[in-house]
Design a protein around this motif. Sequence first.
Motif, PDB file in Angstrom:
ATOM      1  N   LEU A  59       4.832  -1.572   9.687  1.00 21.69           N
ATOM      2  CA  LEU A  59       5.027  -0.532   8.496  1.00 21.69           C
ATOM      3  C   LEU A  59       5.342   0.784   9.254  1.00 21.69           C
ATOM      4  O   LEU A  59       6.368   1.564   8.758  1.00 21.69           O
ATOM      5  N   ARG A  60       4.708   1.249  10.568  1.00 21.66           N
ATOM      6  CA  ARG A  60       4.968   2.159  10.952  1.00 21.66           C
ATOM      7  C   ARG A  60       6.500   2.081  11.628  1.00 21.66           C
ATOM      8  O   ARG A  60       7.144   3.258  11.763  1.00 21.66           O
ATOM      9  N   ARG A  71      -2.749   2.666   1.773  1.00 19.12           N
ATOM     10  CA  ARG A  71      -2.736   2.277   0.284  1.00 19.12           C
ATOM     11  C   ARG A  71      -2.448   0.706   0.279  1.00 19.12           C
ATOM     12  O   ARG A  71      -2.897   0.183  -0.767  1.00 19.12           O
ATOM     13  N   VAL A  72      -1.334   0.394   1.088  1.00 21.50           N
ATOM     14  CA  VAL A  72      -0.823  -0.860   1.217  1.00 21.50           C
ATOM     15  C   VAL A  72      -1.906  -1.739   1.862  1.00 21.50           C
ATOM     16  O   VAL A  72      -2.184  -2.966   0.998  1.00 21.50           O
ATOM     17  N   LEU A  79       3.061  -4.045  -1.593  1.00 22.74           N
ATOM     18  CA  LEU A  79       3.909  -3.982  -0.631  1.00 22.74           C
ATOM     19  C   LEU A  79       5.627  -3.624  -0.965  1.00 22.74           C
ATOM     20  O   LEU A  79       6.246  -2.769  -0.625  1.00 22.74           O
ATOM     21  N   HIS A  80       5.792  -4.775  -2.289  1.00 31.32           N
ATOM     22  CA  HIS A  80       7.307  -4.732  -2.472  1.00 31.32           C
ATOM     23  C   HIS A  80       7.733  -3.199  -3.162  1.00 31.32           C
ATOM     24  O   HIS A  80       8.832  -3.087  -3.085  1.00 31.32           O
ATOM     25  N   GLU A  81       6.889  -2.690  -3.877  1.00 34.78           N
ATOM     26  CA  GLU A  81       7.074  -1.391  -4.507  1.00 34.78           C
ATOM     27  C   GLU A  81       7.401  -0.263  -3.464  1.00 34.78           C
ATOM     28  O   GLU A  81       8.139   0.656  -3.515  1.00 34.78           O
ATOM     29  N   VAL A  82       6.297  -0.199  -2.510  1.00 36.42           N
ATOM     30  CA  VAL A  82       6.705   0.508  -1.141  1.00 36.42           C
ATOM     31  C   VAL A  82       7.684   0.539  -0.650  1.00 36.42           C
ATOM     32  O   VAL A  82       8.436   1.274  -0.209  1.00 36.42           O
ATOM     33  N   ALA A  85      10.869   1.667  -2.611  1.00 33.41           N
ATOM     34  CA  ALA A  85      10.983   3.222  -2.679  1.00 33.41           C
ATOM     35  C   ALA A  85      11.245   3.637  -1.229  1.00 33.41           C
ATOM     36  O   ALA A  85      12.153   4.692  -1.062  1.00 33.41           O
ATOM     37  N   HIS A  86      10.620   3.145  -0.153  1.00 30.99           N
ATOM     38  CA  HIS A  86      11.109   3.512   1.186  1.00 30.99           C
ATOM     39  C   HIS A  86      12.500   3.197   1.333  1.00 30.99           C
ATOM     40  O   HIS A  86      13.345   3.862   2.236  1.00 30.99           O
ATOM     41  N   ALA A  87      13.104   1.991   1.083  1.00 30.97           N
ATOM     42  CA  ALA A  87      14.424   1.616   1.344  1.00 30.97           C
ATOM     43  C   ALA A  87      15.381   2.650   0.512  1.00 30.97           C
ATOM     44  O   ALA A  87      16.439   2.976   1.035  1.00 30.97           O
TER      45      ALA A  87
END
Length: 313
Positions: A59-60, A71-72, A79-82, A85-87
């Motif tokens: 993730l880093r 939080r993950v 994780l899929h929501e993060v 959003a990150h994508a």
Amino acid sequence: MSEETRYTIGELAQRTGLSVKTIRYYADSGIVPPTDRSPAGYRRYGPDAVARLELVRTLRDLGLDLATIRRVVDCEVPLHEVAAAHAEALAVQIRVLRLRQAVLTVAARRGSGSVEVDDLHRLARLTAYERKHLVGDFLDTVFAGLGDQPTYPGVLVSMTPELPDDPTTEQIEAWLELADLCRDATFRASMRRLARQHAADHDVPGLPRPDAVAVVRDAVAPALAAGLDPTGPDADAVVTAVTNRYAILHGHPDDADLRQRLLDRLTMANDPRRDRYLDLLSVLNGWSTGGAIAPAADWFIRALHARMPERAR
């Protein structure tokens, strides 16, 4: 491996490839807390710490901040929501980087000063509405008074650029150059004259017919491909075919006046900026290129000049 197995921070570093300092930092941040401590007070970690650290490293590497990662791994957020959003955030960053790259590339190519760089940057950041307004103003100037022509709607569509929502660097560069052309007063005037010439060539009763540019482009293509000398005798047949067809299409005899009219129209149409506009339009709209008229117009202008009366040259 038994449930009682514990790793020291050094052993965990060996298994994960992370430094002791990094693991200690993650532990102090609460991302990978120790399972317990040894009798001597050293931190110890269970087998799940290896998988947790590998997820943290991934993730880093993908650019997530530590607060989000915590939080993950603590299962506070899926994780899929993060990831989604990150994508999306990365997509925005990529678009910004493409814009900057395009502006800097064009500025370097032109040898731009600070004022022009600022102007390029402003053009690149125009909203879709502002781009539409800029192009619309250009097309309104070019086609003013020609809205009643039967070919007007199709020509207007064919001249309108559509920058995609997620453009490539090449498309941004094309937009910057096309926008400059749209604001160029001399190019506007040239295209306005060309539009009126096109309308005049179509102002003939009956079915729609090709204009001077189309007649020449179609007829001259084989001569260009064959490398025919426009001033040589082998070009006579090409010139005669073009002037005869143009005369028939417009109901005029193939005489000196008609040839002068044809020469005037081709000279006016033979603006390399027109071809450049269409090339840029193709890049922006994802169309195929190959509609350049300059090579055919150059060839035929030379051929016709060589066959005009001395006083008309």
